[in-house]
Design an enzyme around this catalytic site. Structure first.
Site, mmCIF file in Angstrom:
data_model
loop_
_atom_site.group_PDB
_atom_site.id
_atom_site.type_symbol
_atom_site.label_atom_id
_atom_site.label_comp_id
_atom_site.label_asym_id
_atom_site.label_seq_id
_atom_site.Cartn_x
_atom_site.Cartn_y
_atom_site.Cartn_z
ATOM 1 N N HIS A 157 6.816 13.734 -1.694
ATOM 2 C CA HIS A 157 6.118 12.440 -1.674
ATOM 3 C C HIS A 157 6.938 11.280 -1.704
ATOM 4 C CE1 HIS A 157 2.092 13.985 -3.341
ATOM 5 N NE2 HIS A 157 2.968 15.169 -3.313
ATOM 6 N N ASP A 365 9.958 3.256 -0.737
ATOM 7 C CA ASP A 365 8.813 3.805 -1.152
ATOM 8 C C ASP A 365 8.261 4.949 -0.356
ATOM 9 O OD1 ASP A 365 6.749 4.479 -3.012
ATOM 10 O OD2 ASP A 365 6.364 2.338 -3.344
HETATM 11 C C1 GDG Z 1 4.978 8.648 -5.613
HETATM 12 C C2 GDG Z 1 5.672 7.859 -4.495
HETATM 13 C C3 GDG Z 1 3.690 7.888 -3.099
HETATM 14 C C4 GDG Z 1 -0.493 2.137 -11.304
HETATM 15 N N1 GDG Z 1 -1.074 1.317 -12.496
HETATM 16 C C5 GDG Z 1 -1.855 1.987 -12.748
HETATM 17 C C6 GDG Z 1 -2.559 2.955 -12.073
HETATM 18 N N2 GDG Z 1 -1.639 3.203 -11.123
HETATM 19 C C7 GDG Z 1 -1.715 3.844 -9.965
HETATM 20 C C8 GDG Z 1 -2.097 3.377 -8.756
HETATM 21 C C9 GDG Z 1 -1.726 4.360 -7.722
HETATM 22 C C10 GDG Z 1 -0.295 5.321 -8.503
HETATM 23 O O1 GDG Z 1 -0.605 4.706 -9.744
HETATM 24 C C11 GDG Z 1 1.059 4.644 -8.052
HETATM 25 O O2 GDG Z 1 1.008 5.200 -6.775
HETATM 26 P P1 GDG Z 1 2.244 4.893 -5.626
HETATM 27 O O3 GDG Z 1 2.086 5.283 -4.502
HETATM 28 O O4 GDG Z 1 2.306 3.337 -5.642
HETATM 29 O O5 GDG Z 1 3.534 5.161 -6.413
HETATM 30 P P2 GDG Z 1 4.188 6.438 -7.436
HETATM 31 O O6 GDG Z 1 4.036 6.540 -8.755
HETATM 32 O O7 GDG Z 1 5.617 6.005 -7.190
HETATM 33 O O8 GDG Z 1 4.090 7.744 -6.335
HETATM 34 C C12 GDG Z 1 4.996 7.223 -3.653
HETATM 35 C C13 GDG Z 1 2.867 8.613 -4.234
HETATM 36 O O9 GDG Z 1 3.800 9.377 -5.082
HETATM 37 C C14 GDG Z 1 1.761 9.665 -3.476
HETATM 38 O O10 GDG Z 1 2.538 10.252 -2.593
HETATM 39 O O11 GDG Z 1 2.873 6.963 -2.389
HETATM 40 O O12 GDG Z 1 5.556 6.639 -2.721
HETATM 41 O O13 GDG Z 1 6.884 7.334 -5.206
HETATM 42 O O14 GDG Z 1 -2.660 5.188 -7.401
HETATM 43 O O15 GDG Z 1 -3.350 3.050 -8.788
HETATM 44 N N3 GDG Z 1 -3.648 3.560 -12.225
HETATM 45 C C15 GDG Z 1 -4.428 3.086 -13.472
HETATM 46 N N4 GDG Z 1 -4.108 2.026 -14.090
HETATM 47 C C16 GDG Z 1 -2.898 1.170 -13.917
HETATM 48 O O16 GDG Z 1 -2.856 0.541 -14.748
HETATM 49 N N5 GDG Z 1 -5.694 3.642 -13.461
#
Ligand code: GDG
Length: 462
Positions: A157, A365
């Site tokens: 990821h 990222d």
């Molecule tokens: C890893 C990789 C890759 C955040 N705040 C709240 C909330 N979130 C949710 C977002 C989104 C998720 O968390 C974060 O996803 P990201 O992709 O931005 O980042 P990582 O956690 O670092 O994830 C990344 C991912 O895996 C998938 O392969 O994209 O690059 O680092 O869905 O919405 N959700 C809620 N409340 C919040 O306050 N419900």
């Protein structure tokens, strides 16, 4: 269709709350598991005095989960240690933050062996096994050593670091060799895939064919770029749900005619939050006319608080937001609303929809799902503008966003200015192009792309 066994560090059993609290990835994986009557295996998040290998099997909303508890020392060395203090920073190009402790590496090996030992009896002939992320690189090899001949895939990821950076990891070659126990290895983007090819060809004397087959010695695997998407339809529905509409209305009321810029990120140094605040500060300094007309809402739920670099970034953001608000706020206007908590998914969708600008500026990222969620939540007739870092994996699919260099405060400042004054026609044209991709390459597409590739791998008996 073969039964699917998904393995990840943590398991998120479905809650049955639909768009409410479950993450997009959990929703998609749960759907796949329901279709194939599969199992989701991983750590429960709980600790135990002594590891016993006891499996807690549960069935919730049609999904079977199998979880194990780990010892506190395992969590320290494997999760907080090797995964989050060694691999995470290094794979996000932050060699300055990476810690190399032999105890971490030993704990990582021990926990991967424990995963293999407890998972093995659950695997039946013909099952597809799909291992997720950097916590579990060696798991496939440990399973092979136990005689598991099933098709096993691995999806990363996070980014794959450039060849030269990876060399700083002690025993880097052993770690990479473990990937050759899998049949299919997936990366988020062409860029990370290419970095993997560079390592294999330059460091291991391996060869890469045009179709993505990678051979080292007598072992061949399929490596592919398979960018993860969101559950687009579900997210669009979430953004139109009653809680989302109410949240959107409340946000607009509280904005009081001002334009809102939204940032949503786990509190992590890879997300470029300090640089984002500095870019916004520069925008405020350079554009006095916008004072009182705009504000930044940054939602940043804390994560990995046991790790020191995460405590440091939190302290630094507290101080930066305080400094910027102190310098620019007046009695009726606060330029940054900085919130250290999470919100239910449907309310988050309403907040995205109320924002004129989505500011997504990671320094590095793997993908970045927030960028895609922001786009999916927009009103098609009056969409907001996505500002996106050139160093997020999502840029390979979302090239029609306003792209910025997240290290440049000037770039961020100029992009905010441009986004706030972008004519409706251009906003719609850019949004449509982004949304076309987000609809076509959603999380179901991602899952099928990977599992189809895995199912097509010839087995030795075929
Ligand atoms: C890893 C990789 C890759 C955040 N705040 C709240 C909330 N979130 C949710 C977002 C989104 C998720 O968390 C974060 O996803 P990201 O992709 O931005 O980042 P990582 O956690 O670092 O994830 C990344 C991912 O895996 C998938 O392969 O994209 O690059 O680092 O869905 O919405 N959700 C809620 N409340 C919040 O306050 N419900």
């Amino acid at each position: 269709m073969s039964r699917l066994i998904i393995v990840s560090n943590r398991v998120q059993p479905p809650t049955g709350e639909g768009a409410g609290n479950q993450g997009g990835l959990a929703v998609a994986l749960s759907a796949a598991l329901r279709e194939s009557s599969g199992i989701w295996f991983g750590w429960s998040g709980e600790t135990t005095e002594q590891f016993t290998g006891h499996i807690n099997l549960q069935r919730n909303f049609g999904v079977t989960t199998a979880t194990i508890d780990l010892e506190a020392q395992d969590v320290d060395e494997y999760y907080n240690g090797y995964a989050n203090r060694t691999l995470w920073p290094l794979f996000h190009y932050r060699i300055d933050l990476a810690e190399f402790e032999s105890g971490f590496a030993e704990g990582y090996e021990r926990v991967n062996a424990r995963f293999a030992e407890t998972l093995e009896p659950l695997i039946e002939a013909d099952d597809l096994v799909w291992v997720h992320d950097y916590h579990l690189f060696p798991l496939g090899q440990r399973l092979r050593e136990r005689g598991i001949g099933n098709r096993i895939g691995f999806f990363l990821h996070i980014p794959w670091p450039p060849h030269g950076l990876l060399l700083s990891l002690p025993n880097h070659r052993e770690l990479v060799e473990t990937l050759f126990a899998y049949d299919v290895v997936g990366f988020q983007t062409q860029t990370w895939l290419q970095s993997f090819f560079d390592y294999v060809t330059q460091e291991m004397g391996g060869s890469v064919e045009e179709d993505g087959r990678v051979t080292v010695g007598d072992r061949s695997i399929l490596a592919l770029a398979c960018p993860i998407g969101i559950d687009t339809q579900n997210f669009v529905e979430a953004s139109q749900s009653a809680p989302a509409r109410y949240t959107c209305y409340r946000m607009k009321q509280s904005a009081n005619g001002r334009d809102m810029i939204i940032g949503v990120d786990r509190l992590d140094y890879s997300k470029g939050l300090e640089e984002r605040f500095l870019g916004y500060e520069r925008f405020l300094s350079a554009n006095e006319g916008h004072h009182g007309e705009v504000f930044l809402l940054q939602i940043a739920p804390p994560s990995r608080g046991d790790v020191q670099s995460y405590q440091e970034i939190r302290a630094s953001l507290d101080s930066l937001s305080g400094r910027i608000n102190g310098a620019f706020a007046d009695v009726e206007w606060v330029p940054i609303r900085y919130v250290n908590r999470g919100y239910p998914r449907d309310r988050l969708a309403g907040i995205y929809r109320a924002a004129r600008v989505g500011l997504v500026t990671p320094l590095r990222d793997g993908m970045n799902l927030v960028a895609k969620e922001y786009v999916a939540a927009q009103d098609p007739e009056d969409p907001g503008v996505l500002i996106l870092s050139r160093f997020a994996g999502a840029v390979e699919q979302l090239g029609d966003a306003v792209l910025i260099n997240p290290y440049s405060a000037e770039d961020i400042s100029d992009a905010i200015k441009m986004a706030l004054s972008m004519p409706l026609e251009e906003r719609i044209a850019r949004w449509r192009s982004l949304m076309d991709n987000i609809e076509a390459e959603d999380v179901m597409w991602w899952r099928r792309r990977f599992t189809d590739a895995l199912e097509l791998v010839p087995q030795p008996t075929e």
